[in-house]
Write a protein that holds these residues in place. Structure first.
Motif, PDB file in Angstrom:
ATOM      1  N   ILE A 177       0.865  -1.164   0.000  1.00 49.33           N
ATOM      2  CA  ILE A 177       0.000   0.000   0.000  1.00 49.33           C
ATOM      3  C   ILE A 177       0.912   1.227   0.000  1.00 49.33           C
ATOM      4  N   ARG A 178       0.796   2.066  -1.037  1.00 57.41           N
ATOM      5  CA  ARG A 178       1.653   3.243  -1.188  1.00 57.41           C
ATOM      6  C   ARG A 178       0.865   4.488  -0.806  1.00 57.41           C
ATOM      7  N   CYS A 179       1.461   5.321   0.046  1.00 58.92           N
ATOM      8  CA  CYS A 179       0.841   6.588   0.417  1.00 58.92           C
ATOM      9  C   CYS A 179       0.877   7.522  -0.786  1.00 58.92           C
ATOM     10  N   GLU A 182       5.635   2.973   1.802  1.00 60.00           N
ATOM     11  CA  GLU A 182       4.947   1.780   1.315  1.00 60.00           C
ATOM     12  C   GLU A 182       4.824   0.811   2.477  1.00 60.00           C
ATOM     13  N   PHE A 242      -0.806  -1.347   7.180  1.00 56.01           N
ATOM     14  CA  PHE A 242      -1.803  -0.408   6.678  1.00 56.01           C
ATOM     15  C   PHE A 242      -3.116  -0.579   7.435  1.00 56.01           C
ATOM     16  N   HIS A 269       3.769  10.699   7.875  1.00 59.86           N
ATOM     17  CA  HIS A 269       2.675   9.905   7.302  1.00 59.86           C
ATOM     18  C   HIS A 269       1.573   9.687   8.342  1.00 59.86           C
ATOM     19  N   HIS A 279      -4.190   9.563   5.152  1.00 60.81           N
ATOM     20  CA  HIS A 279      -3.707   9.989   3.831  1.00 60.81           C
ATOM     21  C   HIS A 279      -4.284   9.106   2.734  1.00 60.81           C
ATOM     22  N   TYR A 297      -4.181   6.744  -0.571  1.00 57.02           N
ATOM     23  CA  TYR A 297      -3.282   5.615  -0.813  1.00 57.02           C
ATOM     24  C   TYR A 297      -3.637   4.945  -2.129  1.00 57.02           C
TER      25      TYR A 297
END
Length: 102
Positions: free
Chosen positions: A21-23, A30, A36, A45, A49, A51
């Protein structure tokens, strides 16, 4: 030394090469699905945010691929075809599927 091409969760260092999971707001954040889901926050972070899921189509949704399981990319292709051709229109879908493989 880290293996080339491998990706790791910035929180727990788990291998996230297949699914992460990438912000969308923080650079280089990640997370693994577990961190997450737990709402991990690192540096600036924050858990609220935006994602995006990054999986490269290799993440298996329905059992191991070696046993005929589907990847997330295959699942997405099926859902796209259902949206385009309508549920139950398997003849048009199969024709499209065959042409995509050629």
């Amino acid at each position: 030394m880290a293996d080339l091409g491998k990706k790791y969760c910035v929180n727990c260092l788990a291998d996230v090469t297949n699914l992460r999971i990438r912000c969308a707001e923080c650079q280089d954040i990640e997370l693994c699905p577990e961190c997450f889901s737990a709402g991990a926050e690192i540096g600036n972070h924050r858990r609220w945010h935006g994602y995006q899921q990054v999986d490269g189509g290799r993440f298996s949704l329905w059992g191991p691929e070696a046993e005929g399981g589907w990847t997330s990319r295959e699942e997405q292709s099926l859902l796209d075809a259902i949206e385009q051709y309508g549920f139950g229109n398997w003849v048009r879908f199969s024709n499209e599927s065959i042409s995509m493989r050629l």
